[in-house]
Design a protein around this motif. Structure first.
Motif, short mmCIF file in Angstrom:
data_model
loop_
_atom_site.label_atom_id
_atom_site.label_comp_id
_atom_site.label_asym_id
_atom_site.label_seq_id
_atom_site.Cartn_x
_atom_site.Cartn_y
_atom_site.Cartn_z
N TYR A 1 53.34 -76.40 122.71
CA TYR A 1 52.75 -75.26 121.99
C TYR A 1 52.28 -74.19 122.97
O TYR A 1 52.47 -73.00 122.75
CB TYR A 1 51.55 -75.69 121.13
CG TYR A 1 51.86 -76.54 119.93
CD1 TYR A 1 53.10 -76.51 119.30
CD2 TYR A 1 50.89 -77.37 119.39
CE1 TYR A 1 53.37 -77.29 118.20
CE2 TYR A 1 51.14 -78.15 118.28
CZ TYR A 1 52.38 -78.11 117.68
OH TYR A 1 52.62 -78.88 116.58
N CYS A 2 51.63 -74.63 124.05
CA CYS A 2 51.14 -73.69 125.06
C CYS A 2 52.30 -72.93 125.70
O CYS A 2 52.23 -71.70 125.86
CB CYS A 2 50.33 -74.41 126.12
SG CYS A 2 48.72 -74.97 125.54
N GLU B 1 55.26 -72.38 124.45
CA GLU B 1 55.89 -71.50 123.44
C GLU B 1 55.10 -70.23 123.20
O GLU B 1 55.67 -69.19 122.88
CB GLU B 1 56.06 -72.25 122.12
CG GLU B 1 57.15 -73.30 122.15
CD GLU B 1 57.24 -74.09 120.86
OE1 GLU B 1 56.32 -73.99 120.00
OE2 GLU B 1 58.22 -74.82 120.70
N HIS B 2 53.77 -70.30 123.33
CA HIS B 2 52.93 -69.15 123.00
C HIS B 2 52.33 -68.47 124.22
O HIS B 2 51.49 -67.57 124.08
CB HIS B 2 51.83 -69.57 122.02
CG HIS B 2 52.37 -70.01 120.70
ND1 HIS B 2 52.91 -69.12 119.79
CD2 HIS B 2 52.50 -71.23 120.14
CE1 HIS B 2 53.32 -69.79 118.72
NE2 HIS B 2 53.09 -71.07 118.92
N ASP C 1 47.08 -61.13 126.54
CA ASP C 1 46.69 -61.22 125.13
C ASP C 1 45.84 -60.00 124.79
O ASP C 1 44.73 -59.84 125.26
CB ASP C 1 45.90 -62.50 124.88
CG ASP C 1 45.49 -62.67 123.43
OD1 ASP C 1 46.00 -61.91 122.58
OD2 ASP C 1 44.69 -63.57 123.13
N ASP D 1 47.47 -64.03 114.60
CA ASP D 1 48.68 -64.46 115.29
C ASP D 1 49.05 -65.87 114.88
O ASP D 1 48.20 -66.69 114.56
CB ASP D 1 48.48 -64.36 116.80
CG ASP D 1 48.31 -62.93 117.26
OD1 ASP D 1 49.23 -62.13 117.02
OD2 ASP D 1 47.25 -62.61 117.81
N SER D 2 50.34 -66.19 114.93
CA SER D 2 50.82 -67.47 114.44
C SER D 2 50.21 -68.67 115.16
O SER D 2 49.96 -69.70 114.54
CB SER D 2 52.34 -67.53 114.56
OG SER D 2 52.73 -67.45 115.92
N PHE D 3 49.91 -68.54 116.45
CA PHE D 3 49.35 -69.68 117.18
C PHE D 3 47.94 -70.02 116.71
O PHE D 3 47.45 -71.12 116.96
CB PHE D 3 49.37 -69.44 118.70
CG PHE D 3 48.64 -68.21 119.13
CD1 PHE D 3 47.28 -68.21 119.34
CD2 PHE D 3 49.33 -67.02 119.32
CE1 PHE D 3 46.60 -67.08 119.73
CE2 PHE D 3 48.67 -65.87 119.72
CZ PHE D 3 47.30 -65.90 119.92
N HIS E 1 41.82 -70.27 124.18
CA HIS E 1 42.44 -70.91 123.02
C HIS E 1 42.32 -72.43 123.16
O HIS E 1 42.79 -73.00 124.14
CB HIS E 1 43.90 -70.49 122.90
CG HIS E 1 44.03 -69.01 122.70
ND1 HIS E 1 43.98 -68.11 123.74
CD2 HIS E 1 44.18 -68.28 121.57
CE1 HIS E 1 44.10 -66.89 123.26
NE2 HIS E 1 44.22 -66.96 121.95
#
Length: 131
Positions: free
Chosen positions: A26-27, A29-30, A41, A49-51, A63
């Motif tokens: 996940y990290c 990918e985002h 950011d 945002d999607s994340f 995050h």
């Protein structure tokens, strides 16, 4: 407003290992760094945002995964505590017992596991309250 937050609960050795790999992915990918920061950011505080489905954003822009890791035996969770992404997690998210259930359901359910149930439910409740 539509709620779209996910809380991930990673149980046992396999769950913790798979969970750790998922959060790493996940990290990647985002664009979130192992310490939870996101260089570039520009949306700190926007929450759209999607994340943000999977991560809580702190006031400082860090995050943090909306996840809990649980295992009766501490070795695998200790690997997360000392691994590359150790700064990503809040220490309250990484929960262990003192001894394993030795692959025995009754032992995990009625004795060594029973001691951790209230703490783990409390941790899940805390995460849910932040959604």
């Amino acid at each position: 407003a539509i709620m779209r937050e996910c809380i991930s609960v990673h149980l046992g050795q396999a769950g913790v290992q798979i969970g750790n790999a998922c959060w790493e992915l996940y990290c990647l990918e985002h664009g979130i760094q192992p310490d939870g920061t996101m260089p570039g950011d520009k949306t700190v505080g926007s929450g759209d945002d999607s994340f943000n489905t999977f991560f809580n954003e702190t006031g400082s822009g860090k995050h943090v995964p909306r996840a809990i890791f649980l295992d009766l035996e501490p070795t695998v969770v200790d690997d997360v505590r000392t691994g590359t992404y150790r700064q990503l997690y809040n220490t309250e998210q990484l929960n262990t017992g003192k001894e394993a259930a030795a692959n025995t359901y009754a032992r995990g359910h009625y004795t060594v596991g029973k001691e951790n149930v209230d703490l783990c439910l409390d941790r899940v409740r805390k995460l849910a309250d932040q959604c």
